[in-house]
Design a protein around this motif. Structure first.
Motif, short mmCIF file in Angstrom:
data_model
loop_
_atom_site.label_atom_id
_atom_site.label_comp_id
_atom_site.label_asym_id
_atom_site.label_seq_id
_atom_site.Cartn_x
_atom_site.Cartn_y
_atom_site.Cartn_z
N SER A 187 17.92 41.33 -2.15
CA SER A 187 17.54 42.10 -1.03
C SER A 187 16.13 42.34 -1.11
CB SER A 187 18.34 43.49 -1.28
OG SER A 187 18.08 44.07 -2.34
N GLY A 188 15.46 42.15 -2.20
CA GLY A 188 14.10 42.41 -2.44
C GLY A 188 13.70 41.04 -3.40
N TYR A 189 12.29 40.61 -2.80
CA TYR A 189 11.71 39.39 -3.67
C TYR A 189 10.18 39.61 -3.58
CZ TYR A 189 10.75 34.95 -5.24
OH TYR A 189 10.33 33.63 -6.24
N SER A 190 9.62 39.06 -4.63
CA SER A 190 8.24 39.19 -4.66
C SER A 190 7.71 38.13 -5.44
CB SER A 190 7.47 40.66 -5.15
OG SER A 190 6.09 40.47 -5.06
N ALA A 191 6.56 37.28 -4.85
CA ALA A 191 6.17 35.89 -5.56
C ALA A 191 4.95 35.68 -5.12
CB ALA A 191 7.27 34.96 -5.73
N GLN A 192 4.22 35.01 -5.94
CA GLN A 192 2.87 34.51 -5.34
C GLN A 192 3.08 32.81 -5.58
OE1 GLN A 192 -0.77 34.68 -7.75
NE2 GLN A 192 -1.73 35.25 -5.96
N VAL A 193 3.04 32.14 -4.38
CA VAL A 193 3.09 30.72 -4.37
C VAL A 193 1.96 29.92 -3.75
CG1 VAL A 193 5.53 30.94 -3.58
CG2 VAL A 193 3.94 30.89 -1.83
N TRP A 194 1.89 28.58 -4.42
CA TRP A 194 0.59 27.81 -3.89
C TRP A 194 1.27 26.60 -3.43
CZ3 TRP A 194 -4.36 27.65 -3.93
CH2 TRP A 194 -5.22 26.28 -3.97
N LEU A 195 0.57 26.14 -2.29
CA LEU A 195 1.08 25.01 -1.61
C LEU A 195 -0.21 23.65 -1.69
CD1 LEU A 195 3.26 24.05 0.55
CD2 LEU A 195 1.77 24.84 2.42
N GLU A 196 0.66 22.69 -1.87
CA GLU A 196 -0.23 21.34 -1.74
C GLU A 196 0.51 20.51 -0.59
OE1 GLU A 196 -1.94 20.59 -5.96
OE2 GLU A 196 0.09 21.44 -6.07
N ALA A 197 -0.37 19.40 -0.30
CA ALA A 197 0.09 18.49 0.74
C ALA A 197 -0.19 17.15 0.14
CB ALA A 197 -0.42 18.72 2.14
N ASP A 203 -1.07 11.47 -4.29
CA ASP A 203 -2.37 12.11 -4.16
C ASP A 203 -1.95 13.51 -3.36
OD1 ASP A 203 -3.63 10.22 -5.33
OD2 ASP A 203 -4.07 9.19 -3.48
N TRP A 204 -2.25 14.58 -4.24
CA TRP A 204 -2.10 16.00 -3.58
C TRP A 204 -3.60 16.57 -3.22
CZ3 TRP A 204 2.83 16.96 -2.41
CH2 TRP A 204 3.78 16.17 -3.14
N ARG A 205 -3.64 17.47 -2.33
CA ARG A 205 -4.51 18.10 -1.92
C ARG A 205 -4.05 19.67 -1.47
NH1 ARG A 205 -3.31 14.62 2.47
NH2 ARG A 205 -2.77 15.94 4.41
N PRO A 206 -4.83 20.60 -1.88
CA PRO A 206 -4.59 21.97 -1.86
C PRO A 206 -4.57 22.39 -0.30
CG PRO A 206 -6.65 22.00 -2.82
CD PRO A 206 -6.19 20.37 -2.55
#
Length: 602
Positions: A187-197, A203-206
């Motif tokens: 019912s509740g959730y909190s997080a900090q996420v980081w995304l790369e492509a 080869d990944w880029r932020p």
């Protein structure tokens, strides 16, 4: 003799004054619909407020000014209506959609090294199909040692691999954000996420980071911060890692794809027939000076045609320059025999003839653009060249010069037609309840009456201008006016009225014929007597013309005509009064000079 001399002097003095009055009268002819060669009716649904009118094709075909200075809008009382011209803007359309992503979770076994190293290296074992779509993703790391007995723990979520499902040869969409659905059962959730492509999972880029939160209220409502936004980017794969909070498998993740494309306003077209040019092989197409051509194409009379040519214009031919013959040189060797003198005179004569012979004129053609136009049908499939894009170009005559000598020798009956396309402007005016209105055009030398947009629609935003009600234009017709003696007259001295169904481009002012464009492909501009897509004029009988030109009760007195232009003597009463006073003064002086003196000598 003295009387004749005085009369000649009087006439010489009065003639400039008389011609000046007539010219002043002609130049200040009343600005009414009858002073223009063409007109068309304009109707509005609600005769109130600001309206827009998409200028029809005849306005551009018959305009006598490149800036449409001879364009007028009159109300039913014959009074001019202020207007402004506005180029229709290019519409920008936004296509937003959500693309569901395939989620491949990566778990780390207890005691196994991390798949993502501090240096950013990522160890994966991948399985893809022939189109590049992921089938499975597993971590390449193996447990370093087995867990102790009695302390066995399950695998922990380490990262999420996201697949947009783009084929290997496809173009990835433009993505601007990711939307998350909270993990199931929480019912509740909190997080900090980081995304790369990435496009190859190597080869990944932020792309960006975000704080995701779902908070539940006592009444069951949920306050969500579930979007990770970033700069528009194209990619095939993405990976999501946690910088804060407990990793959890989201119930769903979708990519927000926003595509913008521009839609140009509709264009009008005119198809022009060719005539021979100044240079053999050139084709000349006569167009209206008001057409701001933005695209040029060719229409062929024969199938399977290829036409490579240059488009341009003719420069005005320079005035011929004749060289002055050289001064005759002094003869020398006079002591020689006479035949030497004769040879010298012949040589000087040949030199003088060579100097005075005019040189052949330079090529008058000035190219603007070049292209290869074609229309080919093969195996039931037709390939046609698109129009050649041009900057807005206004020419009274277009010249086409083919590259191939065989093409230049083509008979005129098989020569292609030139199609010019342009974006018509929108005429904005304020309807005040005095409709219907008349749009008049086609008057050489008319001064411009266009106003600023802020004077016609002050305070209107671009969105409001787009939503203005549109007026409807009727069929363009030549102006028919009555001349003295009941003879039909007009801008072309009756030629337009006596020619039934003549194309609009075949008329010219002051009785001169001109080859103008026909077969206008704009909707709603078909002539009354022409075929569909052709501007035509219906013939007018003498009875109908005289009835239409008959004065109405209370109308102004009939105007006299001089070479098809009105002379309103009432508008120049002061000039005529001065002229008559001058005539009377000259007559009085003439009588006094010719009167014999009395006998007493006084």
């Amino acid at each position: 003799m003295k009387r004749h001399a005085l009369l000649l002097c009087t006439g010489a003095l009065l003639w400039p004054a008389l011609t000046g009055v007539v010219r002043a009268s002609n130049s200040t002819a009343p600005d009414t619909p009858a002073a223009y060669a063409w007109s068309l009716p304009v109707t509005v649904t609600d005769d109130n407020g600001v309206h827009g009118l998409r200028l029809p094709s005849p306005v551009y075909l018959q305009a006598q000014s490149a800036t449409l200075a001879d364009l007028r809008l009159f109300d039913r009382r014959g009074l001019p209506v202020p207007y402004a011209l506005r180029q229709p803007p290019t519409d920008t359309l936004t296509d937003a959609r959500e693309l569901p992503l395939r989620i491949f979770p990566l778990y780390r076994q207890p005691g196994a090294p991390a798949s993502l190293t501090p240096q950013g290296d990522f160890k994966l074992e991948l399985r893809t199909d022939s189109d590049g779509r992921l089938l499975s993703v597993t971590s390449a790391g193996a447990p370093s040692r087995p867990p102790p007995p009695g302390q066995a723990q399950g695998p922990t979520l380490e990262t999420l691999i996201l697949d947009l499902g783009v084929p290997a040869r496809g173009t990835p969409p433009t993505v601007t954000a990711l939307r998350f659905i909270p993990p199931a059962g929480k019912s509740g959730y909190s997080a900090q996420v980081w995304l790369e492509a990435s496009d190859d999972l190597r080869d990944w880029r932020p792309l960006g980071a975000a704080d995701l939160q779902w908070l539940s209220a006592t009444d069951g409502a949920i306050l969500a911060c579930d979007v990770l936004a970033f700069e528009p980017a194209r990619f095939r794969y993405a990976r999501l890692t946690w910088r804060g909070g407990t990793p959890a498998l989201f119930a769903g993740i979708s990519a927000l794809s926003v595509n913008q494309h521009q839609t140009a306003p509709a264009m009008d077209s005119a198809v022009l027939a060719p005539v021979p040019g100044r240079v053999p092989g050139d084709l000349v197409y006569t167009a209206g000076i008001g057409i701001p051509a933005e695209r040029a194409g060719m229409r062929f009379a024969t199938p399977n045609a290829v036409y490579a040519a240059m488009l341009g214009r003719y420069r005005d031919p320079p005035a011929p320059v004749w060289a002055e013959p050289p001064p005759p040189s002094q003869r020398r060797h006079r002591h020689l025999r006479d035949h030497f003198h004769r040879h010298e005179r012949d040589y000087e004569r040949r030199q003088a003839n060579a100097a005075t012979t005019p040189q052949p004129p330079p090529d008058p053609f000035s190219p603007i653009a070049s292209a290869t136009f074609y229309d080919i049908t093969q195996d039931g499939k037709r390939k046609r060249s698109g129009g050649l894009t041009l900057p807005a170009t206004q020419l009274a005559q277009w010249v086409v010069r083919p590259y191939s000598p065989q093409t230049a020798a083509m008979p005129l009956s098989q020569a292609p037609q030139l199609q010019l396309s342009w974006t018509p402007a929108t005429l904005l005016f304020l309807a005040t309840g005095n409709g219907p209105y008349t749009l008049a055009f086609g008057r050489a030398g008319a001064s411009g009456m266009e106003h600023d947009l802020g004077h016609i629609a002050p305070g209107y935003t671009d969105k409001e201008l787009r939503a203005l009600p549109q007026a409807q234009a009727g069929t363009a017709r030549p102006t028919v006016r009555a001349a003295p003696g009941g003879v039909l007259g007009g801008a072309n001295n009756g030629a337009a009225a006596s020619t039934a169904g003549a194309p609009a481009g075949g008329m010219a002012r002051d009785g001169q014929s001109a080859h103008q464009p026909t077969n206008v492909g704009a909707p709603g501009t078909a002539g009354a007597a022409g075929s569909a897509g052709t501007i035509g004029t219906s013939g007018t009988s003498g009875v109908a013309a005289n009835a239409a030109a008959a004065p109405r009760p209370g109308a102004a007195p009939a105007l006299s005509w001089h070479r098809g232009q009105a002379i309103n003597f009432s508008d120049h009463a002061l000039l005529w009064g001065v002229l008559l006073a001058g005539v009377a003064g000259l007559a009085y002086l003439t009588v006094r000079l010719l009167k014999p003196p009395p006998a007493n000598g006084s």
